[in-house]
Write a protein that holds these residues in place. Structure first.
Motif, PDB file in Angstrom:
ATOM      1  N   GLU A 124      46.192  42.430  46.486  1.00  0.00           N
ATOM      2  CA  GLU A 124      45.033  43.196  46.808  1.00  0.00           C
ATOM      3  C   GLU A 124      45.346  43.897  48.021  1.00  0.00           C
ATOM      4  O   GLU A 124      44.688  44.978  48.003  1.00  0.00           O
ATOM      5  CB  GLU A 124      43.890  42.064  47.057  1.00  0.00           C
ATOM      6  N   ARG A 175      47.097  47.279  47.159  1.00  0.00           N
ATOM      7  CA  ARG A 175      46.130  48.107  46.831  1.00  0.00           C
ATOM      8  C   ARG A 175      45.430  48.991  47.905  1.00  0.00           C
ATOM      9  O   ARG A 175      45.171  50.234  48.031  1.00  0.00           O
ATOM     10  CB  ARG A 175      45.347  47.608  45.566  1.00  0.00           C
ATOM     11  N   ALA A 176      44.674  48.110  48.846  1.00  0.00           N
ATOM     12  CA  ALA A 176      43.940  48.595  49.750  1.00  0.00           C
ATOM     13  C   ALA A 176      44.644  49.540  51.107  1.00  0.00           C
ATOM     14  O   ALA A 176      44.026  50.492  51.165  1.00  0.00           O
ATOM     15  CB  ALA A 176      42.975  47.592  50.427  1.00  0.00           C
ATOM     16  N   THR A 211      38.296  50.711  47.378  1.00  0.00           N
ATOM     17  CA  THR A 211      39.000  49.406  48.276  1.00  0.00           C
ATOM     18  C   THR A 211      37.948  48.358  48.396  1.00  0.00           C
ATOM     19  O   THR A 211      38.238  47.297  47.934  1.00  0.00           O
ATOM     20  CB  THR A 211      39.085  50.133  49.859  1.00  0.00           C
ATOM     21  N   ASP A 213      38.178  46.569  45.035  1.00  0.00           N
ATOM     22  CA  ASP A 213      39.422  46.306  44.679  1.00  0.00           C
ATOM     23  C   ASP A 213      39.791  46.781  43.263  1.00  0.00           C
ATOM     24  O   ASP A 213      40.079  46.185  42.237  1.00  0.00           O
ATOM     25  CB  ASP A 213      39.562  44.835  44.655  1.00  0.00           C
ATOM     26  N   ASP A 229      41.489  48.821  40.170  1.00  0.00           N
ATOM     27  CA  ASP A 229      42.860  49.176  39.780  1.00  0.00           C
ATOM     28  C   ASP A 229      42.799  49.709  38.639  1.00  0.00           C
ATOM     29  O   ASP A 229      41.904  49.736  37.786  1.00  0.00           O
ATOM     30  CB  ASP A 229      43.830  47.948  40.113  1.00  0.00           C
ATOM     31  N   GLY A 247      41.155  54.549  42.289  1.00  0.00           N
ATOM     32  CA  GLY A 247      41.599  53.270  41.890  1.00  0.00           C
ATOM     33  C   GLY A 247      42.403  53.361  40.765  1.00  0.00           C
ATOM     34  O   GLY A 247      43.033  52.104  40.271  1.00  0.00           O
TER      35      GLY A 247
END
Length: 993
Positions: free
Chosen positions: A425, A428-429, A637, A640, A642, A669
């Protein structure tokens, strides 16, 4: 004595000779010659993808029972169902009176075009096979499959929506693939690895037969070693080996075939990386499919010690297919033992036959079959219990003398799983936040640029879904480029203000992105409102519209460009109007001018103009590329998002939440965007399953219409994990999370002035707007007098910052894109600082969370001071029986009465005490003077409840559903004509009506 010695010598010699003879036979022939026979069959259908075998073709048609088709996994020969006639699937099922058919996909390395096969080819082939068997027999078909063959069976049943399918039977076939991976591999690690392999390995490489065999054996090395040691130790004893020789040869050499690269890549992408067997939304030939569309009975065989098709992964079918009745049969067997060997012969195949007969004739459920309960595996996270795993593994190890145990690895894997998911996580952020921090006024950033980036990363990736079809990034970008050429041909240039008046459809998204790619400004005109006023406010040069809105666009007098609507749209327009059909322009014949540069937009430049209504007045809000990017990356963000997510856009595209948060967040995302034609409860239920929707966007009271319907199929089986939006009432928030448990609500507040974005990421405080997102402008609450509209100063002449829980005006620090000439304020808290005021009043609690209190223009001015509307609405909407609530002022300031109106949920009995109890939780001076129940509260196009019409009607009429606040008793009493007459002159004034 001599005889004894002779016997003791000859015994070992004979053993050595027998071992040598049998070993030589294995070397020469690949195995021992046996007398075992296989079942007779004939090829009844041939196609490029398969050969269809019908076993026991000479059976009497009058006595043949229900047809059952058996599907092998891609990497295994079709002979898996007929290793030997006496213990094989087809032989046992035939003896039970069934009609067995087997699919033979062949091996890709020996079939023309075999290396190009993908998963969809297998599903389409199975659908054709079902049609063939149904035509031939006149009966519905029972479809069954082992391992991946069972996954094929599920997918084909969903693709056909159970048409002509009597039941689905699977053996060790995982559905919730990420719930239980082999050896306890963490889901995050598996998805990362599978994603890499799909994109960078299997797009170039196929899996040969020996690779498939080796991979299968490595998945259970203890069992493989045991089988080989057993064989070697008994090589002298031919009689002991012969009963299992066919099975050994099948596993060792004969049973394995190659996989094509595209099929492996698609398997990894759809069912490992995105787990779409579970969530829905997998793609078969551009058609979206969900297991939720299976309606026929299902039986899944579960191996208690199956480390490949682990119990929890197999049992996922009960959640993924909520419309089907799902059963299970458990047995102590590993993956291969489910279908081949003595356990399969004694349990699996007789139980399969009994299930087929039960579905055909009814009666009591067979003994070895039970209703499946998802989530029943509570002993560990994999579904193979620790006790079962240890017993099975230790027993195997003891037999071969090995000193290793695979089961222990799970202990470390559990800790690794949690660590990896958290780091995933963060991974990704962090890049998104870093990118926001790097944006400068001249930085290129825009909607179309972000879309082009996603295309470069994954040209065949799924961009958006609409009307049950999937559109790839490659196709979407090609469409956008064609629209750009059309716009250039009619004279649209960078910075031009072009109105977009379209319903939600792919062409609308293409039009918005094309204007962004061109560097023009998309002015989002809301259909059905005062279009002419919006056109004037947005300084619109011309309008892009769809066929449905042509007439409304023509009325404005601006040139009209028509886009979309399909081939059979029948566009008819008065020739006197300036209307151009963009679909009639051939993009290949448009020469691009020298000034054209794709995606020229930079952060400081205007990208969109959207409209909001405040107090019945239409206001234009300007959105820069930076402001759009802030919402996009902030949403991605906070939520979350994706590549595994599908974001459902319920609100129309002209609404700010759709354009900034939903579309923007999904693009940032890399998520799929699911476009809907509008809010329809039946369509909502179908699409969240079929599309595999994981995130639903909403505005205000939108979810109310969904929850009020009785046709919801959401009892724990839905794929939704999150709702994102703004303005959801308290009561509706609670109803939503209860109905869609365990999904949560992520409530946003995004100012249309400045760069303030708040988000309630935790979701624990219902109604809170949360805290500023990373990348958001710095925020402060300035002390503010809502009646005079003035900021309050301290002794030094600076504006005083609000204390904890004090209501103030929300300000955002002016960034590099701020227009300081358009309302920015300087020198508020220190010399030289710059702040942009929002139009909203907030309070900040002790934890630092912000709560919306009111719009500065809707504060009610009473003789006792200001009364804020939002706390009243929050209190009333928390009552379970309340449907909608609004608060408003009646009369002239400062003599206004604070009035609250509520509607009651259908079928609920009315209890006034509940309203009084709810309002008692706020301070006496903050309560409404009058509360009344109305039949209807109007909602706007964004589903925001409106009090305008109620306020215009004046003081509510006395009656049994109207109460006033008695200051002496501090309680609510029924409003009578006498009390109303007293209220009118003293507290309302002449402007009451």
């Amino acid at each position: 004595m001599v005889g004894l010695n002779s016997k003791s010598v000859l015994g070992p010699i004979r053993r050595v000779v027998a071992t040598a003879q049998n070993g030589l036979e294995v070397v020469r022939l690949g195995g021992l010659e046996t007398d075992a026979t296989t079942s007779p069959f004939e090829i009844v259908e041939r196609a490029a993808m398969y050969r269809l075998r019908r076993y026991f073709p000479d059976s009497d048609p009058e006595t043949v029972g229900a047809p059952i088709v058996l599907i092998p996994p891609m990497m295994m020969s079709a002979n898996v169902y007929d290793v030997t006639r006496d213990q094989g699937a087809v032989g046992i099922l035939h003896e039970m009176g069934l009609d067995p058919w087997v699919v033979d996909f062949g091996s890709p390395d020996s079939e023309e075009g075999g290396w190009d096969r993908n998963l969809a080819d297998h599903i389409i082939a199975l659908s054709d096979i079902i049609d063939h068997i149904h035509r031939h027999t006149g009966k519905d078909v029972h479809i069954s499959g082992y391992s991946q063959g069972g996954m094929f069976a599920y997918q084909a049943a969903a693709y056909r929506r159970s048409r002509n399918i009597a039941s689905v039977i699977t053996f060790g076939s995982p559905v919730d693939t990420l719930a239980a991976l082999p050896f306890g591999i963490p889901a995050g690690l598996a998805t990362k690895g599978a994603d890499f392999l799909a994109d960078h390995v299997f797009n170039r490489l196929a899996v040969t037969g020996w690779m498939a065999r080796t991979g299968f054996q490595l998945l259970d090395p203890v069992k493989t070693l045991k089988m080989r040691v057993d064989f070697l130790l008994q090589l002298h004893d031919r009689e002991a080996l012969l009963p299992r020789e066919q099975q050994r040869r099948f596993l060792a050499t004969e049973g394995w075939v190659a996989w094509s690269g595209p099929a492996v890549a698609e398997l990894l992408k759809q069912f490992i990386v995105h787990n779409r067997m579970m969530t829905g939304g997998f793609v078969i030939k551009d058609q979206l499919v969900s297991l939720a569309e299976i309606t026929c009975p299902i039986l899944a065989f579960v191996g208690e010690v199956d480390d490949i098709g682990q119990p929890q992964a197999v049992r996922g079918i009960s959640q993924a297919a909520p419309r089907a009745k799902v059963y299970e049969s458990t047995l102590r067997a590993g993956h291969f033992g489910l279908v081949v060997g003595s356990t399969a012969a004694n349990h699996t195949w007789p139980t399969t036959g009994e299930f087929v007969q039960w579905t055909e004739t009814g009666g009591p459920l067979p003994d070895r079959i039970a209703n499946m309960v998802y989530g029943a595996d509570l002993e560990d996270q994999t579904g193979v219990s620790i006790s079962n795993r240890i017993i099975h593994t230790v027993a195997s190890v003891a037999e071969v003398g090995a000193g290793v145990t695979k089961g222990i690895s799970d202990l470390a894997a559990g800790a690794l799983r949690g660590t990896f998911e958290l780091s995933g996580e963060a991974a990704r952020a962090l890049p998104r936040l870093a990118r926001l921090n790097q944006i400068q006024p001249h930085t290129k950033i825009s909607l179309s640029q972000l879309l082009a980036e996603q295309r470069r990363k994954a040209p065949n990736g799924e961009c958006f879904l609409f009307d049950n079809r999937v559109h790839t990034y490659e196709a979407v970008n090609a469409r956008i480029d064609n629209v750009v050429r059309g716009l250039i041909s009619v004279g649209v240039r960078p910075a031009a203000h072009v109105g977009v008046l379209m319903e939600t459809r792919p062409s609308a998204l293409a039009a918005i992105a094309a204007l962004s790619r061109l560097g023009a400004v998309a002015v989002m005109l809301p259909p059905g409102s005062d279009i002419s006023a919006a056109v004037k406010l947005g300084s619109v040069d011309r309008i892009i519209t769809d066929p449905e809105n042509v007439d409304a666009a023509v009325v404005t007098g601006r040139p009209v460009l028509v886009l979309g609507g399909g081939d059979a749209r029948g566009l008819e327009v008065d020739p006197s109007h300036d209307v151009i059909d963009l679909e009639q322009i051939d993009p290949t014949k448009v020469n691009l001018p020298g000034w054209y540069r794709p995606d020229p937009g930079v952060a400081r430049e205007l990208a969109f103009i959207i409209f909001a209504e405040s107090g019945g007045v239409l206001e234009a809000k300007q959105i820069t590329n930076y402001r759009w990017a802030l919402s996009a990356f902030g949403t991605a963000t906070a939520a979350d998002l994706d590549r595994g997510d599908t974001v459902y856009c319920l609100a129309p595209l002209h609404h700010s939440s759709s354009l900034l948060a939903t579309i923007g967040g999904a693009m940032a995302g890399g998520s799929r965007i699911a476009l809907s034609r509008g809010l329809n409860p039946a369509r909502f239920v179908e699409e969240i399953h079929r599309y595999g929707v994981t995130v639903v966007s909403y505005t205000w009271s939108m979810m109310r219409e969904i929850l009020d319907e009785d046709l919801l199929l959401i009892d724990g089986s839905h794929p939704v994990r999150l709702f994102i939006g703004s303005g959801m009432p308290h009561g509706l928030w609670k109803r939503t999370t209860e109905a869609f448990d365990p999904a949560q609500v992520l409530e946003f507040y995004a100012s249309t002035e400045g760069d303030v974005i708040l988000a309630n990421v935790a979701g624990s405080k219902v109604g809170s707007k949360g805290r500023p997102l990373p990348g958001s402008a710095q925020v402060r609450l300035a002390a503010y007098d809502p009646l005079s509209g003035r900021l309050l100063e301290n002794g030094n002449g600076f504006v005083r910052e609000c204390a904890e829980d004090e209501v103030g005006l929300l300000l955002g620090r002016a960034g590099f894109t701020a227009d300081l000439s358009g309302g920015a304020m300087r020198g508020l808290f220190q010399a030289g600082d710059s702040w942009i005021p929002t139009e909203n009043l907030f309070r900040r609690d002790a934890d630092g969370d912000y709560w919306l209190i009111d719009h500065k223009n809707t504060v009610i001015s009473t003789l006792r001071g200001p009364v804020f509307t939002q706390p009243i609405v929050d209190a009333l909407s928390s009552v379970a029986r309340v449907d909608l609530a609004v608060a408003y002022g009646v009369g002239d300031a400062p003599h206004q009465l604070a009035v609250a109106a509520v509607t009651w949920r259908p079928g609920r009995q009315f209890r006034s005490a509940e309203l009084a109890e709810a309002l008692s939780r706020i301070a006496f001076d903050a309560r409404p003077d009058i509360v009344h129940v109305v039949d209807e509260i109007p909602v706007g196009s964004s589903y925001r409840p409106s009090s305008t019409a109620l306020a215009a009607a004046g003081l509510p009429a006395p009656g049994p559903r109207t109460w006033f606040l008695d200051s002496e008793t501090q309680s609510y009493k029924r409003l009578t004509k006498a009390i109303a007459a007293q209220l009118m002159p003293t507290r309302v004034g002449t402007g009451a009506r």
